[in-house]
Design a protein around this motif. Structure first.
Motif, PDB file in Angstrom:
ATOM      1  N   THR A 184    -111.162  21.835  -6.522  1.00 54.19           N
ATOM      2  CA  THR A 184    -110.394  22.158  -7.569  1.00 54.19           C
ATOM      3  C   THR A 184    -109.912  21.832  -8.399  1.00 54.19           C
ATOM      4  OG1 THR A 184    -109.145  24.047  -5.286  1.00 54.19           O
ATOM      5  CG2 THR A 184    -108.124  24.083  -7.586  1.00 54.19           C
ATOM      6  N   GLY A 185    -109.586  20.314  -8.299  1.00 48.61           N
ATOM      7  CA  GLY A 185    -108.839  19.602  -9.754  1.00 48.61           C
ATOM      8  C   GLY A 185    -110.303  19.058  -9.856  1.00 48.61           C
ATOM      9  N   GLY A 186    -111.819  19.005  -9.450  1.00 49.69           N
ATOM     10  CA  GLY A 186    -112.762  19.186 -10.761  1.00 49.69           C
ATOM     11  C   GLY A 186    -113.385  19.490 -11.464  1.00 49.69           C
ATOM     12  N   MET A 187    -112.922  21.298 -10.780  1.00 46.96           N
ATOM     13  CA  MET A 187    -113.528  22.751 -11.477  1.00 46.96           C
ATOM     14  C   MET A 187    -112.487  22.762 -12.000  1.00 46.96           C
ATOM     15  SD  MET A 187    -115.412  24.435  -9.813  1.00 46.96           S
ATOM     16  CE  MET A 187    -116.947  24.727  -8.978  1.00 46.96           C
ATOM     17  N   THR A 188    -111.310  22.790 -11.866  1.00 48.24           N
ATOM     18  CA  THR A 188    -110.298  22.851 -12.717  1.00 48.24           C
ATOM     19  C   THR A 188    -110.142  21.739 -14.007  1.00 48.24           C
ATOM     20  OG1 THR A 188    -108.541  23.441 -11.481  1.00 48.24           O
ATOM     21  CG2 THR A 188    -107.226  22.874 -13.889  1.00 48.24           C
ATOM     22  N   LEU A 189    -110.379  20.685 -13.880  1.00 50.14           N
ATOM     23  CA  LEU A 189    -110.868  19.280 -15.182  1.00 50.14           C
ATOM     24  C   LEU A 189    -112.440  19.771 -16.059  1.00 50.14           C
ATOM     25  CD1 LEU A 189    -110.256  16.769 -16.505  1.00 50.14           C
ATOM     26  CD2 LEU A 189    -111.914  15.267 -15.407  1.00 50.14           C
ATOM     27  N   LEU A 190    -113.153  20.799 -15.319  1.00 50.96           N
ATOM     28  CA  LEU A 190    -114.499  21.050 -16.303  1.00 50.96           C
ATOM     29  C   LEU A 190    -113.839  21.912 -16.717  1.00 50.96           C
ATOM     30  CD1 LEU A 190    -116.952  19.830 -13.282  1.00 50.96           C
ATOM     31  CD2 LEU A 190    -116.496  18.409 -15.491  1.00 50.96           C
ATOM     32  N   SER A 191    -113.434  23.170 -16.527  1.00 55.54           N
ATOM     33  CA  SER A 191    -113.410  24.154 -17.202  1.00 55.54           C
ATOM     34  C   SER A 191    -112.288  24.096 -17.915  1.00 55.54           C
ATOM     35  CB  SER A 191    -112.323  25.407 -16.178  1.00 55.54           C
ATOM     36  OG  SER A 191    -111.244  24.987 -15.954  1.00 55.54           O
ATOM     37  N   ALA A 192    -111.701  23.291 -17.998  1.00 53.08           N
ATOM     38  CA  ALA A 192    -110.699  22.688 -19.516  1.00 53.08           C
ATOM     39  C   ALA A 192    -111.361  22.026 -20.136  1.00 53.08           C
ATOM     40  CB  ALA A 192    -108.953  21.874 -18.451  1.00 53.08           C
ATOM     41  N   LEU A 194    -115.086  22.048 -21.008  1.00 52.35           N
ATOM     42  CA  LEU A 194    -115.890  22.463 -21.529  1.00 52.35           C
ATOM     43  C   LEU A 194    -115.795  23.604 -21.834  1.00 52.35           C
ATOM     44  CD1 LEU A 194    -118.347  21.507 -18.209  1.00 52.35           C
ATOM     45  CD2 LEU A 194    -118.592  20.039 -20.731  1.00 52.35           C
ATOM     46  N   SER A 195    -116.989  24.300 -22.488  1.00 49.12           N
ATOM     47  CA  SER A 195    -116.308  25.491 -22.821  1.00 49.12           C
ATOM     48  C   SER A 195    -116.579  26.704 -22.068  1.00 49.12           C
ATOM     49  CB  SER A 195    -117.750  25.417 -24.479  1.00 49.12           C
ATOM     50  OG  SER A 195    -118.954  25.775 -23.697  1.00 49.12           O
ATOM     51  N   PRO A 196    -116.343  28.099 -22.369  1.00 51.52           N
ATOM     52  CA  PRO A 196    -116.745  28.543 -21.272  1.00 51.52           C
ATOM     53  C   PRO A 196    -118.653  28.890 -20.880  1.00 51.52           C
ATOM     54  CG  PRO A 196    -114.622  29.677 -22.505  1.00 51.52           C
ATOM     55  CD  PRO A 196    -115.367  28.185 -23.262  1.00 51.52           C
ATOM     56  N   ASP A 197    -119.396  28.777 -22.462  1.00 49.59           N
ATOM     57  CA  ASP A 197    -120.881  28.386 -21.150  1.00 49.59           C
ATOM     58  C   ASP A 197    -120.784  27.610 -20.959  1.00 49.59           C
ATOM     59  OD1 ASP A 197    -120.366  31.788 -22.468  1.00 49.59           O
ATOM     60  OD2 ASP A 197    -121.333  30.879 -24.609  1.00 49.59           O
ATOM     61  N   ALA A 198    -120.360  26.263 -21.636  1.00 49.53           N
ATOM     62  CA  ALA A 198    -121.014  25.340 -20.683  1.00 49.53           C
ATOM     63  C   ALA A 198    -120.327  25.484 -19.124  1.00 49.53           C
ATOM     64  CB  ALA A 198    -120.376  23.970 -21.693  1.00 49.53           C
ATOM     65  N   PHE A 199    -119.581  25.530 -18.542  1.00 52.01           N
ATOM     66  CA  PHE A 199    -119.143  25.530 -17.266  1.00 52.01           C
ATOM     67  C   PHE A 199    -119.297  26.499 -16.729  1.00 52.01           C
ATOM     68  CE2 PHE A 199    -116.207  27.480 -13.869  1.00 52.01           C
ATOM     69  CZ  PHE A 199    -115.957  25.880 -13.754  1.00 52.01           C
ATOM     70  N   ASN A 200    -119.807  27.735 -17.412  1.00 57.59           N
ATOM     71  CA  ASN A 200    -120.883  28.538 -16.443  1.00 57.59           C
ATOM     72  C   ASN A 200    -122.231  28.491 -16.099  1.00 57.59           C
ATOM     73  OD1 ASN A 200    -118.271  30.157 -16.061  1.00 57.59           O
ATOM     74  ND2 ASN A 200    -118.686  31.750 -17.577  1.00 57.59           N
ATOM     75  N   SER A 201    -122.553  27.824 -17.422  1.00 56.65           N
ATOM     76  CA  SER A 201    -124.451  27.188 -17.230  1.00 56.65           C
ATOM     77  C   SER A 201    -124.509  25.970 -16.453  1.00 56.65           C
ATOM     78  CB  SER A 201    -124.984  27.052 -18.600  1.00 56.65           C
ATOM     79  OG  SER A 201    -124.548  25.916 -19.287  1.00 56.65           O
ATOM     80  N   TRP A 202    -123.765  25.150 -16.422  1.00 54.48           N
ATOM     81  CA  TRP A 202    -124.081  23.947 -15.969  1.00 54.48           C
ATOM     82  C   TRP A 202    -122.629  22.766 -15.194  1.00 54.48           C
ATOM     83  CZ3 TRP A 202    -122.067  19.319 -17.866  1.00 54.48           C
ATOM     84  CH2 TRP A 202    -121.276  19.356 -19.358  1.00 54.48           C
ATOM     85  N   GLY A 203    -121.847  23.265 -16.011  1.00 56.11           N
ATOM     86  CA  GLY A 203    -120.828  22.479 -15.649  1.00 56.11           C
ATOM     87  C   GLY A 203    -120.107  22.495 -14.298  1.00 56.11           C
ATOM     88  N   TRP A 204    -119.791  23.683 -13.405  1.00 61.70           N
ATOM     89  CA  TRP A 204    -119.943  23.516 -12.264  1.00 61.70           C
ATOM     90  C   TRP A 204    -120.371  23.289 -10.870  1.00 61.70           C
ATOM     91  CZ3 TRP A 204    -122.900  26.258  -8.755  1.00 61.70           C
ATOM     92  CH2 TRP A 204    -124.133  26.912  -8.952  1.00 61.70           C
TER      93      TRP A 204
END
Length: 452
Positions: A184-192, A194-204
């Motif tokens: 969850t921490g990894g997801m939280t850090l990346l969602s914070a 990255l932009s929503p588009d970047a997170f949804n496309s490849w960041g996750w």
């Protein structure tokens, strides 16, 4: 006189050397248990978070928000349905060839499946094949988790001081909050970041691919562990069962069913508090993903301390006393919890999410020893695993799915609170009926003579 003294010195030295070796193995086993389950649950919680935030639009883009959530949580439930299968498969081998070798296989299976999720294209790229492959990988994850738990618990319980079985067993349980913090921490850090588009496309995808690094670390540690003394004694005495899982079901079916019921108020609310809450608070009340993820993250950090504490307490006060207190508190807090989620502000919701994990820790910490102690050594991997994982089919897996349905049908989150209260009632009944072996010698066959 001198020869006698020398002999006594050699005996004392050999004894101290043996004790030192055992102490070293206990520390290694505890670390291997914790790191292994950390990796397993890191992967599992990554999927949980992605199932709530990413998978509905990535793998089910043609569905409505409600249908997408239902379909995403259905793939989530598939992994839970596979857990008893994993418990049976790896329980057979864990009670036949040993704890160590079996745990290496479960670790590899979980890590590779998670890495493949990280490179899986969405439905817009490969169509219907995307959700089908996702379900297949989820099945592999569930089977691996099903075989991991009991082996990790036994690795420490069967090596260490038998008066500290509750504390030692909790090292495997600590892997859950650590995995939750990392995942969850990894997801939280990346969602914070990255932009929503970047997170949804490849960041996750990045945390899923990072699983491979953790698997390498886990393998190095587990390869250094020796087989547990209790299982080694079973091998030396030629007490290996030809069909350990079938024998466990035949002779210990009552303990298996009670172990499953025992977990209802621990497992079902846990997945509501850590996964479904992401959907409810974000989708229904429009709080940010980062806010909710941070609350879950702090709750997981709290469990790093409360799980071993309540496990230690169970060694002193008895497993059932601590466990049933946690079950009752879970039922008592259910309606206030959802009242806060429904009408509370940022601070109140944050506190509710964090505090909800305390009664969970009261159960989850002592649970490892409480369940495992009810099965003899030669059937313990399979018997404990089946009891533990059977709850996944009826409690953990369907929880977010049923919660989503209940909210849609009733229009109120208090229907979900009633669902939690029902789970607490089931747990209290099963906890009352199951035997507390906190003070028993679990290495002795006579301890289990009643059902053996």
């Amino acid at each position: 006189m001198v020869n006698g003294r020398n002999e006594a010195d050699r005996t004392l030295g050999a004894q101290q050397s043996q004790e030192g070796q055992q102490s070293t193995q206990v520390r290694k086993a505890a670390f291997a248990s914790a790191i292994g389950t950390t990796i397993e649950w890191y992967d599992f919680f990554l999927y949980n978070t992605a199932a709530a935030l990413i998978f509905p639009h990535l793998f089910f883009p043609e569905s409505s928000a409600y249908a997408g959530a239902i379909e995403s949580f259905a793939t989530y439930a598939v992994g839970f349905a596979a857990r008893p299968v994993g418990a049976a498969i790896f329980g057979y081998w864990g009670d036949r060839i040993g704890r160590k070798a079996t745990l290496i296989v479960t670790l590899l299976a979980m890590g590779l499946a998670s890495a493949l999720v990280g490179v899986l294209p969405g439905a817009s790229t490969i169509g219907i094949a995307a959700p089908l492959i996702l379900v297949l990988l989820r099945l592999v994850q569930g089977i691996a988790i099903g075989g991991e738990w009991s082996g990790s618990v036994l690795l420490t319980m069967e090596w260490g001081n038998q008066r500290k079985r509750g504390l030692l067993g909790s090292f495997a349980q600590i892997g859950v909050p650590v995995g939750l913090v990392l995942g969850t921490g990894g997801m939280t850090l990346l969602s914070a970041l990255l932009s929503p588009d970047a997170f949804n496309s490849w960041g996750w995808r990045v945390p899923f691919l990072a699983s491979l690094i953790l698997v390498v670390v886990g393998l190095i540690i587990r390869l250094q562990i020796l087989e547990t003394p209790m299982f080694a004694a079973v091998v030396a005495e030629n007490r290996i069962s030809r069909a350990p899982v079938m024998e466990a079901v035949r002779h210990h079916w009552r303990e298996i069913l009670l172990s499953a019921g025992l977990r209802f108020s621990e497992q079902m609310p846990f997945y509501l508090f850590t996964s479904y809450v992401l959907v409810y608070v974000v989708a229904q009340h429009h709080y940010s993903k980062t806010f909710v993820l941070n609350a879950v993250l702090i709750a997981a950090v709290l469990e790093l301390f409360t799980i071993p504490w309540f496990s230690h307490l169970s060694d002193r006060l008895g497993r059932k006393r601590v466990y049933l207190t946690g079950a009752v508190l879970t039922g008592v807090l259910a309606f206030p919890y959802f009242a806060v989620l429904k009408d509370g502000g940022y601070v109140a919701i944050f506190i509710a999410v964090v505090v909800s994990m305390i009664p969970h820790a009261m159960q989850y910490g002592p649970q490892a020893a409480l369940i495992s102690e009810n099965f003899p050594t030669h059937l313990r991997y399979g018997g404990a695993g089946l009891g533990y994982q059977l709850a996944s089919v009826f409690a953990g897996g369907p929880a977010p799915l049923l919660a989503t349905w209940l909210l849609a049908v009733t229009g109120t989150p208090f229907s979900i609170a009633g669902y939690i209260v029902l789970s607490a009632v089931v747990t209290v009944i099963c906890g009352w009926l199951i035997k507390d072996r906190s003070r028993s010698d679990i290495s002795a066959e006579a301890t289990y003579a009643r059902t053996a």
